[in-house]
Design an enzyme around this catalytic site. Structure first.
Site, PDB file in Angstrom:
ATOM      1  N   GLY A 179       0.834  -1.205   0.000  1.00  0.00           N
ATOM      2  CA  GLY A 179       0.000   0.000   0.000  1.00  0.00           C
ATOM      3  C   GLY A 179       0.857   1.238   0.000  1.00  0.00           C
ATOM      4  O   GLY A 179       2.060   1.176  -0.264  1.00  0.00           O
ATOM      5  N   ASN A 180       0.243   2.384   0.252  1.00  0.00           N
ATOM      6  CA  ASN A 180       0.995   3.640   0.333  1.00  0.00           C
ATOM      7  C   ASN A 180       0.301   4.588   1.303  1.00  0.00           C
ATOM      8  O   ASN A 180      -0.752   4.268   1.846  1.00  0.00           O
ATOM      9  CB  ASN A 180       1.168   4.256  -1.062  1.00  0.00           C
ATOM     10  CG  ASN A 180      -0.155   4.634  -1.691  1.00  0.00           C
ATOM     11  OD1 ASN A 180      -0.845   5.533  -1.213  1.00  0.00           O
ATOM     12  ND2 ASN A 180      -0.536   3.939  -2.758  1.00  0.00           N
ATOM     13  N   ARG A 181       0.880   5.748   1.518  1.00  0.00           N
ATOM     14  CA  ARG A 181       0.441   6.644   2.594  1.00  0.00           C
ATOM     15  C   ARG A 181      -0.671   7.607   2.202  1.00  0.00           C
ATOM     16  O   ARG A 181      -0.984   8.521   2.953  1.00  0.00           O
ATOM     17  CB  ARG A 181       1.624   7.469   3.103  1.00  0.00           C
ATOM     18  CG  ARG A 181       2.682   6.644   3.775  1.00  0.00           C
ATOM     19  CD  ARG A 181       3.745   7.557   4.392  1.00  0.00           C
ATOM     20  NE  ARG A 181       4.934   6.794   4.718  1.00  0.00           N
ATOM     21  CZ  ARG A 181       5.037   5.991   5.768  1.00  0.00           C
ATOM     22  NH1 ARG A 181       4.006   5.857   6.589  1.00  0.00           N
ATOM     23  NH2 ARG A 181       6.145   5.326   5.994  1.00  0.00           N
ATOM     24  N   SER A 182      -1.293   7.432   1.062  1.00  0.00           N
ATOM     25  CA  SER A 182      -2.385   8.340   0.688  1.00  0.00           C
ATOM     26  C   SER A 182      -3.543   8.216   1.673  1.00  0.00           C
ATOM     27  O   SER A 182      -3.977   7.120   2.005  1.00  0.00           O
ATOM     28  CB  SER A 182      -2.867   8.002  -0.724  1.00  0.00           C
ATOM     29  OG  SER A 182      -4.070   8.690  -0.987  1.00  0.00           O
ATOM     30  N   ALA A 227      -3.743   7.585  -5.365  1.00  0.00           N
ATOM     31  CA  ALA A 227      -2.352   7.143  -5.396  1.00  0.00           C
ATOM     32  C   ALA A 227      -2.370   5.659  -5.737  1.00  0.00           C
ATOM     33  O   ALA A 227      -2.326   4.791  -4.862  1.00  0.00           O
ATOM     34  CB  ALA A 227      -1.680   7.402  -4.051  1.00  0.00           C
TER      35      ALA A 227
END
Ligand code: C5P
Length: 225
Positions: free
Chosen positions: A29-32, A95
């Site tokens: 995943g990512n930090r969006s 994102a």
């Protein structure tokens, strides 16, 4: 009411991160946070647009008056976004993970004492923004992408606009210390056909309102894109 500038216009917004499964319990995943995309969905809706929000996993509630779908992966986000066409306006604020694991397993990968860790093979995800920008007769009149950059923000965003084939790019500096990714504020540079607009740092909901107003200008009857 009919005096709102975007009454009768359809907008699709992608927002949030995507989660790409590794196995049933793990993902990439990512930090969006989804904040900026949700704010844009709300702002367009307040100007009268019919808004569909396609959201990755976030902890946010859909803004008032906004419909849509929650998805997990880039593939799901792509299908849901294409299914929501046609539209006048598409804002790709998500994102999207650039890669997914090529063979996610149906059972949890076991930690085996004495064995080396698993090696993940990644494959590229579809580029939703580029695909919508090239969608043919159904192409929305205004397709807007985001560019989260850490270096040479303007140059990279101008190149990204050309590469993706979208109409506008909203570029952000997400360098360490700016706290843009996940934070409450944003500083945007808007890249259009006409050139570069440098906007001051402001709360994400204010930036969303300003972007929505800027979008609405394109839909007064005789305005060219
Ligand atoms: O290529 P990059 O990820 O920097 O481009 C960012 C822009 O492209 C954002 O608008 C993002 O929503 C969109 N994008 C997309 N699908 C992808 C990757 C990015 O729609 N697979």
């Amino acid at each position: 009411p009919d005096h709102l500038p975007l009454v009768g216009r359809r907008a699709i917004i992608t927002a949030g991160p995507t989660h790409e499964p590794i196995d049933p319990v793990r993902f990439l995943g990512n930090r969006s946070s989804g904040l900026q995309g949700y704010a844009i969905a709300g702002a367009l809706s307040r100007l009268g647009a019919n808004v569909t929000l396609i959201s990755g996993p976030t902890s946010l509630e859909f803004p008032r008056g906004v419909n849509g779908a929650r998805v997990e992966t880039a593939e799901e986000m792509r299908s849901a976004t294409l299914a929501a066409l046609p539209a006048d306006i598409v804002v790709c604020a998500a994102a999207v993970a650039d890669w997914r694991v090529d063979h996610a397993t149906n059972s949890k990968i076991k930690k085996q004492p004495g064995q080396s860790p698993p090696v993940l093979t990644l494959v590229p995800n579809p580029d939703i923004l580029a695909e919508i920008s090239a969608v043919g007769p159904e192409r929305p009149r205004l397709v807007i992408g985001f560019a989260a950059e850490t270096d040479d923000v303007e140059e990279n965003a101008i190149a990204k606009r050309a590469r993706k084939g979208c109409d506008w790019i909203v570029a952000n500096d997400v360098s360490t210390g700016t706290n843009v990714m996940g934070g409450p504020q944003n500083r945007a540079i808007l890249i259009t056909e006409a050139g570069v607009e440098r906007w001051p740092r402001m709360p994400k909901d204010e930036l969303a309102s300003r972007l929505a107003e800027r979008i609405a200008e394109q839909f007064t009857d005789d305005a060219p894109i």
